[in-house]
Design an enzyme around this catalytic site. Sequence first.
Site, PDB file in Angstrom:
ATOM      1  N   ASP A 125      60.242  -4.192  11.530  1.00 39.61           N
ATOM      2  CA  ASP A 125      61.169  -3.155  11.110  1.00 39.61           C
ATOM      3  C   ASP A 125      60.574  -1.780  11.365  1.00 39.61           C
ATOM      4  O   ASP A 125      59.504  -1.449  10.845  1.00 39.61           O
ATOM      5  CB  ASP A 125      61.451  -3.347   9.622  1.00 39.61           C
ATOM      6  CG  ASP A 125      62.471  -2.350   9.135  1.00 39.61           C
ATOM      7  OD1 ASP A 125      63.486  -2.192   9.823  1.00 39.61           O
ATOM      8  OD2 ASP A 125      62.238  -1.714   8.102  1.00 39.61           O
ATOM      9  N   THR A 155      66.406   1.291  12.905  1.00 39.57           N
ATOM     10  CA  THR A 155      65.288   2.205  12.668  1.00 39.57           C
ATOM     11  C   THR A 155      64.394   2.338  13.893  1.00 39.57           C
ATOM     12  O   THR A 155      63.860   3.411  14.155  1.00 39.57           O
ATOM     13  CB  THR A 155      64.459   1.733  11.468  1.00 39.57           C
ATOM     14  OG1 THR A 155      64.179   0.358  11.618  1.00 39.57           O
ATOM     15  CG2 THR A 155      65.209   1.942  10.179  1.00 39.57           C
ATOM     16  N   THR A 156      64.226   1.252  14.624  1.00 40.53           N
ATOM     17  CA  THR A 156      63.439   1.348  15.851  1.00 40.53           C
ATOM     18  C   THR A 156      64.217   2.168  16.873  1.00 40.53           C
ATOM     19  O   THR A 156      63.667   3.029  17.555  1.00 40.53           O
ATOM     20  CB  THR A 156      63.168  -0.058  16.428  1.00 40.53           C
ATOM     21  OG1 THR A 156      62.751  -0.913  15.368  1.00 40.53           O
ATOM     22  CG2 THR A 156      62.103  -0.012  17.476  1.00 40.53           C
ATOM     23  N   ASP A 165      67.928  -5.755   5.683  1.00 35.98           N
ATOM     24  CA  ASP A 165      68.619  -5.128   6.817  1.00 35.98           C
ATOM     25  C   ASP A 165      69.998  -5.748   7.003  1.00 35.98           C
ATOM     26  O   ASP A 165      71.000  -5.046   7.142  1.00 35.98           O
ATOM     27  CB  ASP A 165      67.822  -5.358   8.121  1.00 35.98           C
ATOM     28  CG  ASP A 165      66.718  -4.327   8.292  1.00 35.98           C
ATOM     29  OD1 ASP A 165      66.386  -3.671   7.295  1.00 35.98           O
ATOM     30  OD2 ASP A 165      66.197  -4.201   9.408  1.00 35.98           O
TER      31      ASP A 165
HETATM   32  P1  ADP Z   1      66.360  -1.725  15.107  1.00 38.26           P
HETATM   33  O1  ADP Z   1      65.242  -1.523  14.136  1.00 38.26           O
HETATM   34  O2  ADP Z   1      66.657  -0.473  15.870  1.00 38.26           O
HETATM   35  O3  ADP Z   1      67.560  -2.361  14.526  1.00 38.26           O
HETATM   36  P2  ADP Z   1      65.945  -4.235  16.426  1.00 38.26           P
HETATM   37  O4  ADP Z   1      64.605  -4.772  16.731  1.00 38.26           O
HETATM   38  O5  ADP Z   1      66.715  -4.838  15.289  1.00 38.26           O
HETATM   39  O6  ADP Z   1      65.770  -2.690  16.219  1.00 38.26           O
HETATM   40  O7  ADP Z   1      66.802  -4.344  17.742  1.00 38.26           O
HETATM   41  C1  ADP Z   1      68.126  -3.931  17.801  1.00 38.26           C
HETATM   42  C2  ADP Z   1      68.652  -3.987  19.216  1.00 38.26           C
HETATM   43  O8  ADP Z   1      68.666  -5.315  19.705  1.00 38.26           O
HETATM   44  C3  ADP Z   1      70.079  -3.487  19.250  1.00 38.26           C
HETATM   45  O9  ADP Z   1      70.239  -2.597  20.311  1.00 38.26           O
HETATM   46  C4  ADP Z   1      70.891  -4.762  19.454  1.00 38.26           C
HETATM   47  O10 ADP Z   1      72.076  -4.507  20.144  1.00 38.26           O
HETATM   48  C5  ADP Z   1      69.941  -5.607  20.246  1.00 38.26           C
HETATM   49  N1  ADP Z   1      70.252  -7.040  20.115  1.00 38.26           N
HETATM   50  C6  ADP Z   1      70.256  -7.758  18.977  1.00 38.26           C
HETATM   51  N2  ADP Z   1      70.599  -9.045  19.213  1.00 38.26           N
HETATM   52  C7  ADP Z   1      70.795  -9.138  20.548  1.00 38.26           C
HETATM   53  C8  ADP Z   1      71.163 -10.207  21.436  1.00 38.26           C
HETATM   54  N3  ADP Z   1      71.387 -11.444  20.976  1.00 38.26           N
HETATM   55  N4  ADP Z   1      71.264  -9.938  22.760  1.00 38.26           N
HETATM   56  C9  ADP Z   1      71.030  -8.699  23.215  1.00 38.26           C
HETATM   57  N5  ADP Z   1      70.680  -7.646  22.438  1.00 38.26           N
HETATM   58  C10 ADP Z   1      70.570  -7.863  21.138  1.00 38.26           C
HETATM   59 MG    MG Z   2      67.697  -4.283  13.653  1.00 37.48          MG
END
Ligand code: ADP
Ligand code: MG
Length: 557
Positions: free
Chosen positions: A64, A97-98, A394
Amino acid sequence: MAAMLQPQIILLKEGTDTSQGKAQLVSNINACTAVADVVRTTLGPRGMDKLIHDDKGNVTISNDGATIMKLLDIFHPAAKILVDIAKSQDSEVGDGTTTVVLLAGEFLKEAKPFVEDGVHPQNLIRSYRTACYLAIEKIKELAVSIEGKSLEEKKSLLAKCAATTLSSKLIGGEKDFFASMVVDAVIAIGNDDRLNMIGIKKVPGGNMRDSFLVNGVAFKKTFSYAGFEQQPKKFLNPKILLLNIELELKSEKENAEIRLSDPSQYQSIVDAEWNIIYDKLDKCVKSGAKVVLSRLAIGDLATQYFADRDIFCAGRVAEEDLQRVAAATGGTVQTSVNNIIDEVLGTCEVFEEKQVGNERFNIFSGCPSGRTATIVLRGGADQFIEEAERSLHDAIMIVRRALKNSTVVAGGGAIDMEISRYLRQHARTIAGKSQLFINSYAKALEVIPRQLCDNAGFDATDVLNKLRQKHALPSGEGASYGVDINTGGIADSFANFVWEPSVVKSNAINAATEAACLILSVDETVKNPKSESAQGEAAASAMAGRGRGRGRGMRRR
Ligand code: ADP
Ligand code: MG
C-alpha cells in the site's frame, strides 16, 4: 542570478543556507522522482511488496503506497508533499495511493527539461492546471453509472470493484472470496458513516479461506473468573444487557473511608457491601437478560452468581466492541442497574462462544438492526494478517465509495490512456508553448499502464504502442482498452471487469497535479543553521544507509 543578489544588509543569520531558482527547483524535482521510484514497483496486480523494518525490529510488509510512504522517514521538505498526498488519498478515497505518488513524480519529471531550458514555472503550472481540469471533465464523461440496478446486480458489480483493488495485494489469490465478503459487510452497515462499524478481527493461524464474516459482532473472549466454565455458552434469541459499571466486591471497599469505634460494627459494614453487590446482581437477573456484558470488570462473585442462574457474562469488553454490540442488537449501554426496562436490552438470533483457531470468540449473529459486520481474518504470519487487514480496508473504502458515488471507470491503465489521448488531441488546438506542456502532461499519464507492464515483466513499449493505436481509433471503440495482466497484451478492461470507482482516478489526478504545481512554485528553500545541522545529520545517515543498503533512512521509533 543568485550570485548577483549578494545583500549589502545582513538579513539572515550567518551560516543560513539558501539556494534559489532553477537549481533549487531541479533538486526538488529530483527528490520527488526518487520518492516515486521507491513505490514504483508496487503498482498493480503484479506489483512487488516492500518489507520495511525499523531499528526496533518491527517488520511491515506492504503493497500500500500510503503505508510505505508513512513508514519511510522522508525528511526532504519538498518530497514530504508526496507523503502528504498519499496520506490524503488514503483518507479521502482509500485506494490509489501508489497511483497518486507515481503521477506526481511523473508530472514533475516531464516538467524538468522545460525548467532546465528556462521556461518559467508559472507557465507550466497554468498549463498543468488546465490539463487537470480537462482530465477530470473527461473522467466524468467516461464514467459509467451503476445506479438503478437491483441489489443482486449491484452486489456483483461492487464485488468486481473490490476484486480489482484486491488483485494487487498479498491476498490477491483469494480476491473473489474476500471481495464478496467485503461487499456483504459494507451492505450490512448500510448508510452508516462510521467505518468502525465494520470490525476486523485478526486470528493468526489457519488458512486464509477459514476467514469468515459475522453478520453482527464478534470479539475475543475477555478475561474471566472462576465459575465462567459453568455458564452456558450458547443462546437463541437471548436478551442482552450492556453495562458500564463494575460488578465487583472491591469497588465499594476502595471508594470509602470508614471510621469505627466498636469492632462489632465491622461485620455490618461488610454485610452492607455484600448486600449492595447482591442487590445489583439481582437486578441484572430480574431484567431477564441472558447475556450480560460490561465495559468494566465483572468479578468472581458475579461470575459465579450468573453461572448459578444460567446467565453468560463478560467483563472488560473493549469500548468499541460494546458500542458495536449496542448498534447491532439494539440495546443501550446502562450506567446503573436500577430500572432496567425491556427497551434497553438488545437481542440477536444466536449468541455463541466459539473456538476460532487458538482463541475463543464471543459471537453475536443475526442481529435485528444490522448496521454492523465483523470480518474474522485467518492466516499465517502476523505480518501477513496485518497486510491482509490493510488490503481489506482498501477494498472496504472502495466499495463504500462506489456505493455512494456509484460511477466506475475502466482500470488497468485504460482510463489513463484515454485521457492521455484526449489531451494530446486537445493540445493540437492550442497555439503557443502551452501545447507542449499539455502534451507532456498527457505523456506523464501513460506512466500507469507503462508501470503495470514493467511490474508484470511485459514489454512496455510494445503494449503501449498497441494501446495508443487502439485508443486512437476514430470510432472510440478502443476507449476502454487497458493492459491485460494475464497475457501481456491488451484487452478491454471494462469487459473484463477491471473497474475502479471514478473518484479514485479523479482524486488521484487532482491531488497529483496540485502537488506537482506546488513543488514547481517553490524556488527557494531557507534553512536556518540550527535545523540544518539536525537535518544534515539525518541526511548523512540516510545517505550512508541507502548506499550500503542497510535502510537506515527508515523511521526510528
Ligand atoms: P494503488 O495503491 O494506486 O491502488 P495498486 O497497486 O492497487 O495501486 O494498483 C492499482 C492499479 O492496478 C490500477 O491502475 C488498476 O487499474 C490496476 N489493476 C488492478 N487490477 C488489475 C487487473 N486485473 N488487470 C490490469 N490492471 C489492474
Ligand atoms: Mg489499490
